[in-house]
Motif scaffolding. Structure first.
Motif, PDB file in Angstrom:
ATOM      1  N   LEU A  14      18.905  -1.582  10.824  1.00  0.00           N
ATOM      2  CA  LEU A  14      19.530  -1.799   9.314  1.00  0.00           C
ATOM      3  C   LEU A  14      20.098  -3.393   9.617  1.00  0.00           C
ATOM      4  CD1 LEU A  14      21.896   0.442   8.942  1.00  0.00           C
ATOM      5  CD2 LEU A  14      20.268  -0.302   7.099  1.00  0.00           C
ATOM      6  N   PRO A  15      19.814  -3.729  11.394  1.00  0.00           N
ATOM      7  CA  PRO A  15      20.785  -5.078  11.353  1.00  0.00           C
ATOM      8  C   PRO A  15      18.897  -6.165  11.030  1.00  0.00           C
ATOM      9  CG  PRO A  15      20.777  -4.213  13.272  1.00  0.00           C
ATOM     10  CD  PRO A  15      20.224  -3.466  12.100  1.00  0.00           C
ATOM     11  N   GLU A  16      17.817  -5.510  10.681  1.00  0.00           N
ATOM     12  CA  GLU A  16      16.833  -6.248  11.009  1.00  0.00           C
ATOM     13  C   GLU A  16      16.487  -6.490   9.297  1.00  0.00           C
ATOM     14  OE1 GLU A  16      11.439  -6.413  10.729  1.00  0.00           O
ATOM     15  OE2 GLU A  16      13.082  -4.574  12.020  1.00  0.00           O
ATOM     16  N   ARG A  26      16.556  -9.761   7.292  1.00  0.00           N
ATOM     17  CA  ARG A  26      15.111 -10.606   6.157  1.00  0.00           C
ATOM     18  C   ARG A  26      15.921 -10.017   4.453  1.00  0.00           C
ATOM     19  NH1 ARG A  26      10.507 -10.984   8.958  1.00  0.00           N
ATOM     20  NH2 ARG A  26      10.641  -9.450  10.940  1.00  0.00           N
ATOM     21  N   LYS A  27      16.702  -9.533   3.880  1.00  0.00           N
ATOM     22  CA  LYS A  27      17.009  -9.351   2.764  1.00  0.00           C
ATOM     23  C   LYS A  27      18.469  -9.696   2.504  1.00  0.00           C
ATOM     24  CE  LYS A  27      12.523  -7.560   2.217  1.00  0.00           C
ATOM     25  NZ  LYS A  27      12.477  -6.218   0.447  1.00  0.00           N
ATOM     26  N   ALA A  53      23.892  -9.875  12.041  1.00  0.00           N
ATOM     27  CA  ALA A  53      22.651 -10.047  11.855  1.00  0.00           C
ATOM     28  C   ALA A  53      22.041 -11.109  10.547  1.00  0.00           C
ATOM     29  CB  ALA A  53      21.501  -8.737  11.488  1.00  0.00           C
ATOM     30  N   ALA A  54      22.628 -11.171   9.122  1.00  0.00           N
ATOM     31  CA  ALA A  54      22.991 -11.889   8.051  1.00  0.00           C
ATOM     32  C   ALA A  54      23.022 -13.259   7.970  1.00  0.00           C
ATOM     33  CB  ALA A  54      23.131 -11.151   6.871  1.00  0.00           C
ATOM     34  N   MET A  55      23.105 -13.607   9.158  1.00  0.00           N
ATOM     35  CA  MET A  55      23.424 -15.181   9.188  1.00  0.00           C
ATOM     36  C   MET A  55      22.447 -15.626  10.956  1.00  0.00           C
ATOM     37  SD  MET A  55      28.241 -16.032   8.829  1.00  0.00           S
ATOM     38  CE  MET A  55      28.130 -14.241  10.713  1.00  0.00           C
ATOM     39  N   ALA A  56      22.178 -14.632  11.784  1.00  0.00           N
ATOM     40  CA  ALA A  56      21.236 -15.400  12.277  1.00  0.00           C
ATOM     41  C   ALA A  56      19.918 -16.126  12.126  1.00  0.00           C
ATOM     42  CB  ALA A  56      20.499 -13.765  12.755  1.00  0.00           C
ATOM     43  N   LYS A  57      19.643 -17.178  12.708  1.00  0.00           N
ATOM     44  CA  LYS A  57      19.160 -17.809  12.269  1.00  0.00           C
ATOM     45  C   LYS A  57      17.992 -17.762  13.761  1.00  0.00           C
ATOM     46  CE  LYS A  57      20.857 -19.266   8.681  1.00  0.00           C
ATOM     47  NZ  LYS A  57      20.791 -19.145   7.507  1.00  0.00           N
TER      48      LYS A  57
END
Length: 390
Positions: free
Chosen positions: A304-306, A310-311, A342-346
């Motif tokens: 789910l972090p991926e 990604r989305k 994860a949603a904020m990761a760059k």
């Protein structure tokens, strides 16, 4: 006609104070009534319904009086008595009182009437057969709508079988209204469910567009799970969505709410499953794509972090709700934090960092390889870690 003096709409009702609506009523000589959803919702203190009007005047006289007042009159549904009157850029549907002469389950042949009770009898549910004067006085011509509205009771008007056979979409509207308006403690009207069970074959005569629009409205309710369960019990659910299963709908709704997600018809459709759902419900391209993304993320083993990276976090949280419902195990707060992080990761490496050592397809492959390493590390590897580890 039941016209008690003590039933009036709340004075703060927006459309009672709408100068354009009042100007139209004045232009029609006061021979016009607000009707249906806007009256119901004003009594229940909830908004959202269109402001519709009904009148004993025939369509040609509505047009004549509207144009005499300087308004534009458009015959949008003239064969059914509906004229859209445009006042200062705002459209109001004005429909002449009518009664059905002939119906085939989808369309009706009507004749115009001056009798409000006749007009009320051709409507679907008692709480929708309410009228109000421009001053806000409520009229209940059948004598049952007002109390049913206050009690949030969903009942067909008079003969349920007849109402359904006039328009089979009313089956789906019944469940949608129950999910949206009914008092959960009231339960379902047994006579209504019996009539629906006898007429489920009529659902197959409806177009995919009409069925889809009604199902999406139903699944947008705060919690449609009881209504959908009743659809299954009456045989409607499999008529509309062959191969679907509502066992996981209620837990998906509950977990999504716990995660702070708004009601999402596409998530609910993903929980229900079924065959050829986008075609059967004629979903828009965007809705079909979102449903596909939810099914892919919700029923796969992709971390789910991926998914969040990604989305986005909303899709990942929706997928988390679906997976948790299937596993009968709600997500932990730690899992939710992982999704949000994860949603904020760059991704720290760019194409420029890898050129000129890599070019073309080789460059794309190397970026993808490093990105997967970074994701696998829980988004912790730095640019230096990734570059030196090559």
């Amino acid at each position: 006609m039941d016209r008690p003096d003590d039933i009036t709409l709340p004075p703060e009702t927006a459309w009672l104070k709408d100068s354009d609506a009042q100007s139209l009523a004045h232009a029609l000589g006061g021979s016009v009534f607000f009707v249906g959803g806007c009256v119901r919702d004003a009594l229940l203190d909830q908004g959202g319904s269109d402001v519709d009007l009904a009148t004993p005047l025939p369509p040609d006289l509505v047009t004549e009086r509207a144009e005499a007042a300087g308004f534009k009159a458009v015959p949008t549904g003239i064969e059914h008595g509906t004229v859209t009157v445009v006042v200062n850029g705002k459209g109001f549907e004005v429909t002449s009182f009518r009664r059905d002469v002939e119906t085939d389950g989808r369309r009706a042949v009507v004749t115009f009437s001056k009798d409000m009770a006749e007009d009320a009898r051709r409507r679907d549910f008692t709480l929708n057969a309410l009228y109000a004067t421009p001053e806000g006085q409520v009229i209940d011509p059948l004598g049952t709508g007002y109390q049913d509205c206050l009690k949030r009771r969903i009942r067909f008007i008079e003969d349920a079988d007849r109402r359904i056979r006039e328009d089979y979409l009313r089956i789906l509207r019944f469940f949608r209204f129950h999910a949206t308006y009914a008092d959960p403690d009231e339960g379902f009207e047994v006579d209504a469910l019996d009539a629906i069970s006898r007429n489920t074959n009529g659902l197959e005569t409806l177009s995919a567009e009409r069925t889809g629009a009604e199902m999406i409205k139903l699944l947008a309710a705060e919690d449609p799970s009881a209504a959908v369960a009743a659809m299954r019990q009456t045989g409607c659910l499999l008529r509309v969505l062959p191969g679907s299963d509502d066992r996981f709908l209620a837990p998906t709704v509950a977990i999504a709410s716990w995660l702070g997600l708004p009601p999402d018809p596409m998530l609910r459709l993903a929980a229900l499953g079924g065959e050829d759902v986008p075609d059967r419900l004629r979903l828009s391209r965007n809705d079909a794509r979102r449903l596909s993304d939810l099914v892919e993320a919700g029923y796969s083993a992709q971390p789910l972090p991926e998914v969040a990276y990604r989305k986005g976090s909303e899709l990942a949280k929706s997928a988390a709700a679906l997976r948790a419902a299937l596993a009968a195990m709600p997500p932990s707060r730690a899992e939710v934090r992982e999704i949000e992080t994860a949603a904020m990761a760059k991704f720290p490496v760019t194409a420029n960092d890898l050129m000129p050592a890599f070019e073309g397809k080789a460059l794309g492959a190397e970026i993808a390889r490093l990105e997967q390493l970074w994701i696998g590390s829980g988004f912790t590897l730095s640019r230096e870690d990734l570059m030196t580890g090559r």
